[in-house]
Scaffold this motif. Structure first.
Motif, PDB file in Angstrom:
ATOM      1  N   THR A 152      26.743  35.954  41.513  1.00  0.00           N
ATOM      2  CA  THR A 152      27.659  34.886  41.138  1.00  0.00           C
ATOM      3  C   THR A 152      27.394  33.630  41.941  1.00  0.00           C
ATOM      4  O   THR A 152      27.409  32.518  41.416  1.00  0.00           O
ATOM      5  N   LEU A 153      27.144  33.814  43.227  1.00  0.00           N
ATOM      6  CA  LEU A 153      26.876  32.649  44.071  1.00  0.00           C
ATOM      7  C   LEU A 153      25.575  31.978  43.668  1.00  0.00           C
ATOM      8  O   LEU A 153      25.470  30.751  43.617  1.00  0.00           O
ATOM      9  N   GLN A 155      24.386  31.770  40.870  1.00  0.00           N
ATOM     10  CA  GLN A 155      24.573  30.967  39.667  1.00  0.00           C
ATOM     11  C   GLN A 155      25.487  29.779  39.883  1.00  0.00           C
ATOM     12  O   GLN A 155      25.876  29.110  38.947  1.00  0.00           O
ATOM     13  N   GLY A 156      25.835  29.570  41.141  1.00  0.00           N
ATOM     14  CA  GLY A 156      26.562  28.350  41.469  1.00  0.00           C
ATOM     15  C   GLY A 156      28.062  28.437  41.291  1.00  0.00           C
ATOM     16  O   GLY A 156      28.751  27.422  41.237  1.00  0.00           O
ATOM     17  N   HIS A 157      28.616  29.654  41.223  1.00  0.00           N
ATOM     18  CA  HIS A 157      30.066  29.788  41.088  1.00  0.00           C
ATOM     19  C   HIS A 157      30.707  30.117  42.429  1.00  0.00           C
ATOM     20  O   HIS A 157      30.397  31.114  43.015  1.00  0.00           O
ATOM     21  N   PHE A 158      31.543  29.259  42.830  1.00  0.00           N
ATOM     22  CA  PHE A 158      32.307  29.504  44.073  1.00  0.00           C
ATOM     23  C   PHE A 158      33.563  28.670  44.015  1.00  0.00           C
ATOM     24  O   PHE A 158      33.493  27.509  43.626  1.00  0.00           O
ATOM     25  N   LEU A 160      35.211  32.657  44.486  1.00  0.00           N
ATOM     26  CA  LEU A 160      35.484  33.848  43.693  1.00  0.00           C
ATOM     27  C   LEU A 160      36.867  34.357  44.037  1.00  0.00           C
ATOM     28  O   LEU A 160      37.295  34.298  45.167  1.00  0.00           O
TER      29      LEU A 160
END
Lengths: 168, 434, 832
Positions: A152-153, A155-158, A160
């Motif tokens: 997830t990180l 892919q640039g998602h933060f 969580l």
């Protein structure tokens, strides 16, 4: 990152403050957030603002765990290696992360995304084994969960939302 | 039926709001104190209640407050120690997430008791979300008139701010914490008497978060009531349980509850297949309690008489399948890393001890190491502060109750508990990070 | 007082003494690292553990952290304490590189001593050692961190004691590192003391690195001659070469420390061009022949032009023995003088100071630390006499307030009020303070002179609003003080400032019961020079006398006018007029190059000598070695000769006093002067005090100038005549000043201190800069009377308006002004 006048809001506070040095750690955190880590130049800037010499600021910066004086990845993973977290899992979280990310402790991964640092204890002993990234904690961890978080990180998602987010 | 005090407003998923706190009687103690009690009255209530510090040292809180001289200078400070970094301890985190206002009220009452008008919450970096929450609730309390100038029309002024730590265990020590706050390199200072000359050379009272949360209750319901809540000692206690148990967590129970009850009735007992071997009763800087202590009452004096320490009451449970040498090695690595570096026994002695344990765990130990380790554990008591003696407390327990386990490592030339050489293979230079 | 027993011996000590100090008084040196008498107790190393057997304290405790208490019984040899100390040493040696064979500290290393005394020998630690990277810290201090035992002395000394902020503790745990933020010279002018206090070889003396072991050196107690404070040193020599200096303890003067100028300024002794053989007209001759030539020519000039045509001149760096000989020569031969100063104004000021420094007012350098208010008038301690700044800092650490009246943009390692008044306003500033802090009845109680003086004060002091405002800030502290000290320099102050400072001290003493007076004088023996100097019979200055042809022969004894005279071309011309110029010196000075005869003399390290410091204290420096050409030169780098000579190469160099004695014995006997024939022939009054002191001898910490020795009348109203306040509105007063490195004569010849010199610059006030259109970084040219001078410019905030501050720097050709006090019209300063 970079170029923002993060010190701007401190200038006012410092002018008003009875004891400007109380803000030293906050200034360091702000510079760190701006530049990715506390650079030599940033340190000198911060010191000047507070009326400290660079040496005096460096005395603080090199003492503390969460002030990084070397380049770190975008996500610094503080993996707990305390005794409770140590008790769980076949392999320690630190070793697993280093293996997975192909990086040595304290190094920056080649994609610039991660640095793994052992840290103890992060106060998540009831959710051991655990790790901390920025202001979020994750635990109890399994290899699968770790993989998921890393993915997830990447892919640039933060941030969580973790089920153990708010402990009440 | 046991009624929790600190956890009475416990809700799943979110902390209690200001309104919810008030509905349960929150801030009534403050109002009562400001209207009807003198600062000395409040001090006496807390003193008579027998409340002892919950940060690990167990120092009587009332006596600490009385240490502030009447003619001492102003301003004075209440330093709320939320630097909780002892492995196994997470109660302060839990408490702030459940009822921040209970803590706030306690801080204000403490301020009133010693005529301080500034409070600082010193919180560790890892608790950033708790810091943000606390700041938000301090603002709410201020808006509601419980903080700021002339609180509730009493003429008493108090303000609280939050200070974030850079992250070091030693910052939990009172005089080191003051240095950290002042923007100096932290180190303990045994010549500094906080109550007389603490933060910025002013009288400072340093109290743990949990300790302060009891104060509103004591002021509302009185010292005798508080004493009556305990099995031994006074009041309740937040016990953390972690390790090889089914339901690790934080439980508020009467002080003096038996270890067995805490583990079995609250933490769900041992994990399936796990048999109790030992526990650290109060976090990493206490000694191993083997099975013979399974029914001991978890109280300051009881444990002290048994040659142990309650510390923070953070119980770390080890089972028969866990190598205690490995566990001790892990703890020694941690402490050697967190040494502030000021005095010789801690700075050099802890890595020395750690190196010996490492060799033992890796199967390269020798019988001569055992008397060496015993000698060094004794010598640690002459370090500058309580860090080093605390650091070797688990090792002392290991040597006292589990010397056979050490000998097995040495005679077998390997760790009997597993093929993998856990702990991690750290190079000796990398005891600290970044 | 408290009585206690240590190792079965009883001792009684004052309250507040630590057990470790009490033991030391019994001759028991309890092992220690972090404890240092100047730095106090810390409790970090845990090495001073002793066991308390009976009494109010029991068990093993650190003797440096425990105050003595009645009835204590202490054992330093108890097995538990000894086992603990042995383990502490073992711990400290865990990471130590064990590199004694290649470490300079070996042989005088506290760690070595305590390891042996602690009984640690066999190594049980099998882990890796932590290692560090070292830093370049400048020319003086070598850095080798692997040897560090984290005793914390360096950081405490550097930051707490000296107040400088560029060295500290980095990292944590057993990786704690002592160093700078980035490589570069240490900023503190006291950095060399790190070498003395570091108990291991982390900080060692860089210029003498790898030179030899302690026991290879000849060592002797010496004195620093690089200012008037008279700090005590220990010199080390090896194969006829001065290798290094260390600080020597003097509890009344410099304590445990010295400054870097004193520590490293000594290398003038081994310059390749140092005079080592007499020369006549440029040719080497034996000593007897040189003496003969001098005697003959002086006699001839004396006979043809009269005794007043011959002058003999010394300087404030002569020893008392030399000065005695100079004076004797002048008196017995009937020559004018002797003189010791080229600057007549400085001479007058120094004499006024010396004549007012009564022993009951004088405070020693150490006593300055006890002041609760220090008023500095016209002095720049860090640049002029660094150890004074250090003493002032210790006073402030104990709560003293400090105020400085000075035109220069000075900085101090402490908090202070700075009133940047121009020199012309210093006196009136002082007078304004006096009227506002001394009650009239106090003056009245001191007699008619004092009262008259006091009443005249108000009339004589006029002040601008700005200065009054500045004064008002320091008034409360000064009024409330009970132990004030006035410090007065000689350089930028007016003629009468030293007298005013003394009058103020007298008034404050009468008013508060206690007050101190502390002068900075222009040279290590300026006090003696002022006593010996006799200019009553010569109203004009020395240079005027030469120009007017009154003086035809000049004998210069360790005196170089080129070091301080501001107009070099004029000096050149004047000296060329002389028929005969003789120079006795150890410096390869410019004046020696002009001399007809040069006779080399011994340095302070090669002969015994006594000097009077600014307080009037007589101290003795003893020879460290016998002198002679260094073996490194005679041997050309090879092994010392395997055959023995019956003489020391270059060993014919003698003390100036002995050379003068030879001259005196060879010159014809003249029946002139009231004290002829008497070796210590100086005016009767000075003779009395000086003779008494010399008789007393200067064992211990030296002989102090006695009380009741004031000779000049206090409260002279002539001191109040208003200074010329009307500065040239269009001009800027050029102040020629001292810097820590680069201006002082002796150290300017030292290769070591040359490395520490900062680039010289001209300083001026922002308003003046704005007026002229200058800014920091500009390079300007000053059109002076005798040529032009190019120099960098810096605008400084805390400087007086209307002045230009220029250092008398070795790297600048500043000697082109027509006098010691010059005002430069603004059109003579241009930017390049």
């Amino acid at each position: 990152m970079g170029g923002q006048d993060v010190l701007g809001k401190f200038r006012k506070e410092i002018r008003k403050a009875e004891y400007p040095r109380e803000l030293a750690i906050d200034v360091m955190y702000a510079l760190q957030a701006r530049d990715g880590y506390l650079t030599d130049e940033g340190l000198v800037e911060g010191a000047e603002l507070l009326g400290m010499t660079p040496l005096e600021m460096e005395e603080l910066a090199t003492f503390y765990d969460f002030i990084y004086r070397e380049p770190v990845g975008e996500f610094v993973i503080h993996a707990c290696d305390g005794v409770v977290c140590w008790m769980f899992g076949e392999e320690s979280v630190v070793d697993y992360l280093c293996r997975k990310l192909d990086v040595a402790v304290g190094e920056r991964s080649r994609d610039g995304l991660f640095t793994v640092l052992p840290s103890s204890c992060i106060g998540q002993c009831d959710k051991a084994p655990a790790m901390m990234i920025r202001d979020r904690t994750y635990g109890p961890l399994t290899p699968e969960k770790i993989d998921e978080i890393l993915e997830t990180l990447k892919q640039g998602h933060f941030p969580l939302i973790d089920e153990g987010d708010r402990d009440v | 039926m046991f009624e929790p005090l600190l956890f009475k407003n416990r809700r799943p998923e979110r902390p209690a709001t200001l309104d919810e706190y008030r509905r349960g009687g929150g801030y009534e103690a403050l109002a009562h104190a400001l209207r009807n009690l003198s600062p000395a009255d409040v001090r006496h209530l807390v003193g008579d209640s027998g409340l002892r510090g919950r940060g690990g040292a167990g120092f009587p809180t009332g006596r600490k407050w009385e240490g502030v001289p009447d003619d001492g200078p102003f301003p004075r400070y209440i330093l709320v120690n939320s630097d909780e970094m002892e492995p196994g301890t997470f109660k302060d985190r839990v408490l702030v997430n459940i009822d921040p206002h209970m803590v706030i009220e306690g801080v204000i009452l403490a301020g009133y008791a010693v005529s301080a008008w500034k409070g600082v919450l010193f919180i560790r970096h890892s608790y950033e979300r708790e810091a943000a929450l606390f700041e938000k609730e301090v603002a709410a309390a201020a808006e509601a008139g419980y903080l700021g100038r002339d609180i509730l029309g009493s003429g008493f002024t108090f303000e609280i701010k939050v200070h974030r730590s850079g992250g070091r265990y030693i910052c939990g020590e009172a005089s080191a914490q003051v240095k950290a706050l002042q923007g100096e390199r932290p180190r303990p200072d045994k010549t500094a008497h906080m109550a007389r000359k603490g933060l910025w050379e002013r009288p400072t009272v340093v109290n743990n978060v949990e300790t302060l949360a009891y104060v509103p209750h004591i002021v509302r319901k009185g010292p005798e009531w508080f004493k009556g809540l305990a099995r031994t000692g006074a009041g309740t206690k937040l016990y953390c349980v972690s390790g090889r148990v089914r339901n690790p967590g934080c439980f508020e129970l009467p002080l003096g509850t038996c270890l067995s009850e805490i583990i079995e009735k609250n933490a769900g007992g041992m994990l399936p297949g796990s048999v109790f071997k030992a526990c650290l009763p109060g976090g990493a800087s206490t000694g191993f309690l083997p099975a013979e202590f399974y029914d001991i009452q978890m109280d300051f004096d009881v444990l002290k008489e048994a040659g142990q320490r309650l510390g923070t009451g953070a119980i770390i449970v080890f089972d028969e399948g866990t190598c205690l040498v490995g566990a001790t090695l892990n703890l020694m690595t941690y402490f050697a890393r967190e040494s502030c570096g000021f005095c010789t026994p801690c700075r050099e002695g802890l890595p020395f001890v750690r190196d010996l344990l490492h060799r033992i765990e890796a199967g390269q130990g020798e019988a001569s190491f055992i008397p060496m380790l015993k000698e060094m554990c004794g010598a640690m008591s002459h370090a500058y502060c309580a860090f080093a003696p605390g650091a070797v407390a688990p090792l002392k327990g290991l040597l006292t109750y589990f010397e056979d386990e050490i000998r097995e490592h040495i005679s077998q030339g390997k760790c009997p508990y597993g093929p993998d050489p856990r702990p991690r293979e750290l190079t000796d230079g990398a005891l600290w990070s970044a | 007082m408290v009585s206690l027993i240590i190792d079965h011996r009883e001792i009684t000590v004052p309250d507040g003494t630590k057990v470790i100090e009490a033991a030391e008084r019994l001759g028991i040196m309890v092992p220690r690292f972090c404890y240092h008498p100047a730095l106090g107790s810390l409790g970090a190393c845990r090495m001073c553990a002793v066991k308390f057997m009976e009494g109010p304290v029991k068990g093993v405790e650190m003797s440096c952290m425990v105050d003595v208490e009645e009835g204590m019984v202490v054992s330093t040899t108890d097995p538990e304490a000894m086992a603990f100390r042995r383990w502490i040493i073992e711990c400290l040696m865990l990471n130590h590189p064990h590199d004694c064979p290649v470490c300079d500290e070996g042989g005088h290393c506290l760690l070595q001593d305590e390891t042996v005394s602690g009984g640690h020998g066999l190594r049980r630690y099998m882990g890796k050692k932590r290692t560090y990277e070292d830093q370049y810290l400048g020319p003086f201090v070598q850095h080798e961190m692997n040897r560090c035992i984290q005793c914390w002395r360096c950081r405490r000394f550097y930051q707490e004691f000296t107040g400088y902020r560029d060295l500290g503790a980095l990292g944590i745990a057993n990786g704690t590192y002592f160093g700078r933020f980035s490589e570069g010279s240490l900023e503190s002018p006291f950095s060399g003391n790190l070498i003395d206090i570091c108990p291991t070889g982390v900080f060692t003396d860089r210029p003498s690195r790898f030179r030899g072991r302690r026991w290879d050196f000849e060592r002797g107690p010496s004195l620093c001659l690089h200012c008037s404070l008279g700090c005590n040193t220990v010199g080390s020599a090896h194969y006829r070469e001065m290798v290094r200096l260390e600080a020597r303890l003097n509890e009344q003067v410099n304590g445990h420390f010295i400054c870097d100028r004193g520590r490293y300024g000594f290398k003038y002794t081994e310059r390749p061009d140092r005079p080592r053989e007499p020369e006549v007209n440029g040719e080497r001759v034996p000593q007897e022949e040189a003496i003969h030539v001098v005697v003959e020519r002086l006699r001839a000039i004396h006979e043809s032009a009269g005794p007043t045509a011959v002058a003999c001149m010394g300087s404030p760096r002569n020893s008392l023995e030399t000065m005695e000989q100079v004076a004797r020569l002048c008196r017995t031969q009937g020559w004018p003088g002797p003189r010791f100063f080229w600057d007549a104004s400085v001479e007058r000021k120094t004499k006024r100071a010396v004549s007012r420094l009564d022993g009951s007012l004088a405070v020693s350098l150490k006593e300055v630390e006890e002041a609760d208010f220090i008023l500095v008038v016209g002095a720049d301690p860090v640049n002029e006499a660094p150890m004074l700044a250090l003493a002032m800092r210790q006073a402030q650490r104990k709560g003293a307030a400090v105020a400085v009246l000075d035109p220069r943009p000075l900085s101090l390692p402490l908090d202070f009020h700075h009133l940047a008044v121009p020199p012309s306003r210093l006196n009136s500033c002082l007078q304004a303070l006096m009227t506002r802090t001394v009650p009239r009845n106090v003056a009245e109680g001191l007699g008619a002179d004092a009262l008259g003086f006091f009443d005249a004060l108000a009339g004589a002091s006029t002040q601008s609003g700005g200065i009054l405002e500045g004064i008002s800030k320091i008034l409360p502290g000064l009024e409330a003080s009970t132990r004030p000290v006035i410090v007065c320099g000689m350089d930028v102050v007016g003629e009468h400032t030293p007298a005013l400072a003394a009058d103020y001290a007298l008034l404050m003493k009468a008013s508060k019961g206690q007050a101190g007076l502390f002068y900075l004088l222009p040279g290590p023996n300026a006090f003696g020079a002022a006593l010996f100097s006799n200019t009553d019979d010569a109203p004009e200055t020395m240079i005027e006398a030469i120009e007017q042809g009154k003086i035809k022969a000049l004998l210069l004894v360790e005196s170089d006018p080129f070091a301080s005279f501001p107009d070099r071309p004029r000096l050149d011309r004047a000296l060329d007029r002389l028929d005969f110029l003789v120079v006795l010196d150890y410096l390869p000075s410019p004046v020696a190059e002009k001399a007809h005869v040069v006779i080399p003399t011994a340095t302070v390290f090669e002969t015994n000598g006594r000097y009077m410091n600014q307080e009037g204290r007589i101290q003795e420096a003893r020879a460290v070695h016998k002198g002679g050409t260094p073996l490194s030169r005679t041997g050309e780098g090879g092994h010392p000769p395997r055959s023995h000579l019956d003489h020391v190469p270059g060993g014919g160099v003698r003390a100036a006093g002995d050379v003068l004695n030879d001259l005196a014995k060879s010159l014809p006997v003249r029946e002139t002067g009231p004290m002829h024939g008497d070796p210590a022939t100086i005016p009767a009054e000075e003779n009395r005090f000086l003779a008494e002191l010399l008789e007393q001898g200067c064992e211990g910490y030296g002989a102090r100038w006695p009380a009741g020795s004031t000779r000049a009348r206090p409260f002279a109203q002539e001191a109040l005549s208003p200074e010329n306040d009307q500065g040239d509105a269009d001009g800027l007063e050029l102040l020629l000043v001292d810097w820590t490195f680069g201006t002082e004569e002796l150290s300017s010849y030292s290769a070591h201190t040359r490395e520490a010199e900062l680039s010289p610059y001209l300083a001026l006030h922002p308003k003046d800069a704005a007026r002229l259109g200058f800014s920091t970084g500009d390079r300007v040219v000053l059109n002076l009377d005798e040529g032009s001078l190019e120099v960098d410019l810096r605008v400084r905030e805390h400087i007086a308006q209307g002045v230009l501050v220029l250092p008398r720097h070795r790297q600048l050709e500043w000697q082109k002004v027509s006098g010691f006090r010059v005002t430069l019209p603004t059109n003579r300063i241009k930017r390049i």
